[in-house]
Design a protein around this motif. Structure first.
Motif, PDB file in Angstrom:
ATOM      1  N   SER A  20       0.841  -1.186   0.000  1.00  0.00           N
ATOM      2  CA  SER A  20       0.000   0.000   0.000  1.00  0.00           C
ATOM      3  C   SER A  20       0.883   1.247   0.000  1.00  0.00           C
ATOM      4  CB  SER A  20      -0.908  -0.009   1.225  1.00  0.00           C
ATOM      5  OG  SER A  20      -1.661   1.185   1.243  1.00  0.00           O
ATOM      6  N   THR A  40      -4.738   6.312  -2.697  1.00  0.00           N
ATOM      7  CA  THR A  40      -4.055   5.215  -2.020  1.00  0.00           C
ATOM      8  C   THR A  40      -4.086   4.023  -2.974  1.00  0.00           C
ATOM      9  OG1 THR A  40      -4.811   6.042   0.092  1.00  0.00           O
ATOM     10  CG2 THR A  40      -4.012   3.780   0.039  1.00  0.00           C
ATOM     11  N   SER A  42      -2.973   0.107  -4.004  1.00  0.00           N
ATOM     12  CA  SER A  42      -2.492  -1.211  -3.600  1.00  0.00           C
ATOM     13  C   SER A  42      -1.785  -1.809  -4.801  1.00  0.00           C
ATOM     14  CB  SER A  42      -3.651  -2.114  -3.199  1.00  0.00           C
ATOM     15  OG  SER A  42      -4.039  -1.826  -1.895  1.00  0.00           O
TER      16      SER A  42
END
Lengths: 119, 405
Positions: A20, A40, A42
């Protein structure tokens, strides 16, 4: 110009670990990313060759998964980040960190800043 | 890899790699050296005098925001004794300029500077939205650029100010040098490289204190000082010729970062070959005589997004029109000297062996300095009967569907 973006092989991301990271776009680039400065992400920890994910992999990932705008050439030219876009890795110029070859660590903050807009 | 240490203080972690010399610096050393270099440019070119009122052409974008911040810092640190005022132009572009003006208003508070906003509507009776409605998007940058140039001067005059500084950076100057080179326009190339423009005849002088500052460093300065700036592209911006020159510069920078300042220096050297103009490069290596040129001609054009950038084709076309117009009115104030009409240009080449351009009287057409008069209509300085803005307005007003008065 018209790089077909729909030809991504269906990812079998069942067991690929993810890391992350925070990605930010400023200087006008947020326009290309849903007018949103902070994302954000991943990111798969390894690329398809099994190597640790690098900035180059992140750029590909962003193009394929995050950018909804069709004007990919405003971000990537000839498979590399468009000249005139600065990258800061945890606030440091990416030129000090190996540029595209930098191996991304969990929790990294990666900032893309366009210098191409007027002042 | 282990983090590199700052080349200057040798204690902090380096965060910046300078494009001009690859020096690795920490945040505070970078900010300091960036400011010191602008200070050097200002003092070596004697840009300011104590008590001078200086208007900062402020768009809310990164360049003018950094300029305002740096000038405030330097004015306090080195006691320039100048009075700084933000001067913004409202072109009347909804969804673009109204947003960036909000940024300028915040800057005025942040930097504790007075702000003056001058609108195209009050000056010309037209907003850019209305201009585009009338003539379409093609070529509108020409109008915007000509209007802006005068608007800054008029705004300055309203404030009783004789000096306007703009945020043009090294990348902008390099782009302009390349564009003028590609257009074969040495006189304009010459003017675009000088740090100060505007003559005694014109009432307002212009200067670009960030002329030697890399765009990359300006953006990094804004980032590390957390400056509040606005970045979006003008919604009408076509990006044609300027865009190509810009890409070229950025590609060159990628391969060899020093190329940008090298192009600027080459431009300055070429400028010296142009009769009637002899700008020195950074004045510290020579006499500190700022080059003075007619302001009404310098750097015309440019869309709001780009701080004086212009679409080359449109500008060239308009200039051709203006030139034809002035030829028709043979007498007048015009003192342009051309040995031949520009159409013969293709076969004329400067002799590469002596490295010098032939001057007037030979076959190379070179426009020398023009004498300035004033526009018959508005009184603004102009080398022709009508200034460029009034010429453009004339054609606009003809096309205005229903003039409601």
């Amino acid at each position: 110009m018209s790089t077909a973006t729909e030809t991504v092989p269906a990812p079998t991301q069942v067991e690929i670990p993810k890391i992350s990271i925070d990605v930010e776009f400023t200087g006008g680039l947020e326009m290309l990313f849903s007018d949103q400065r902070r994302h954000t992400i991943s990111l798969p920890a390894a690329n398809k060759d099994g190597k640790p994910a690098t900035i180059a992999d992140l750029i590909h990932y962003l193009c394929e998964h995050t950018m909804k705008d069709a004007r990919k050439d405003l971000f990537v030219l000839q498979d590399h980040l468009r000249p005139g876009i600065l990258v800061l890795i945890n606030d440091a110029d990416w030129e000090l960190e190996g540029e595209e070859a930098y191996e991304i660590q969990a929790g990294d903050n990666i900032l893309f800043v366009s210098t191409l807009h007027g002042g | 890899m282990p983090p590199a240490l700052c080349a200057l203080c040798k204690t902090e972690r380096a965060l910046i790699k300078r494009p001009k010399n690859y020096q690795k610096l920490c945040k505070s050393c970078f900010i300091r050296i960036f400011e010191d270099e602008v200070h050097h440019t200002i003092t070596s070119s004697q840009l300011f005098f104590p008590g001078e009122k200086v208007a900062i052409g402020a768009s809310g974008g990164k360049d003018s925001t950094v300029l305002a911040s740096v000038l405030k810092t330097l004015n306090e640190r080195h006691n320039y004794g100048v009075e700084l005022i933000l001067l913004s132009i409202d072109e009347g572009i909804k969804g673009y300029r109204d947003d960036s003006l909000e940024t300028v208003k915040r800057n005025a508070v942040q930097y504790d500077m007075p702000l003056k906003i001058v609108g195209y509507d009050e000056l010309y009776g037209w907003t850019m939205d209305q201009v585009v409605e009338t003539i379409g998007k093609k070529g509108n940058c020409t109008y915007c650029g000509v209007f802006r140039r005068q608007a800054l001067d008029r705004g300055a005059k309203m404030l009783g100010i004789k000096h306007v500084v703009t945020g043009h950076n090294a990348d902008d100057v390099a782009e302009t040098v390349l564009m003028n080179l590609l257009r074969g326009d040495l006189p304009r190339l010459s003017r675009s490289t000088s740090i100060v423009t505007g003559s005694d005849a014109s009432e307002v002088k212009r200067s670009k204190p960030l002329k030697y500052s890399y765009e990359k460093e300006i953006v990094l300065y804004a980032h590390h000082k957390k400056l509040d700036y606005f970045s979006t592209e003008c919604i009408y911006s076509p990006e044609a010729f300027r865009g190509s020159a810009r890409s070229l510069i950025k590609n060159l920078e990628k391969v060899r970062p020093s190329a940008i300042l090298d192009v600027v220096r080459s431009g300055e050297d070429m400028a010296r070959l142009v009769p009637g103009a002899a700008p020195s490069s950074c004045a510290c290596d020579g006499k500190a005589t700022p080059n003075q040129t007619p302001a009404d001609e310098d750097n015309i054009g440019g869309c709001g997004s780009s701080n004086g950038r212009t679409n080359g084709g449109e500008m060239a076309a308009m200039e051709k029109r203006l030139r034809e117009n002035e030829a028709a009115e043979a007498a007048g104030l015009e003192t342009e000297i051309t040995a031949e009409k520009p159409k013969a240009r293709s076969q004329d080449k400067p002799n590469p062996t002596n490295g010098q351009l032939k001057t007037a009287g030979t076959t190379v057409p070179i426009r020398l300095k023009q004498k300035l008069g004033t526009c018959e209509k508005c009184g603004y300085m102009s080398s022709q009967k009508l200034c460029q803005a009034c010429m453009l307005l004339e054609s606009l007003n003809k096309n205005r569907p229903e003039i409601t008065i």
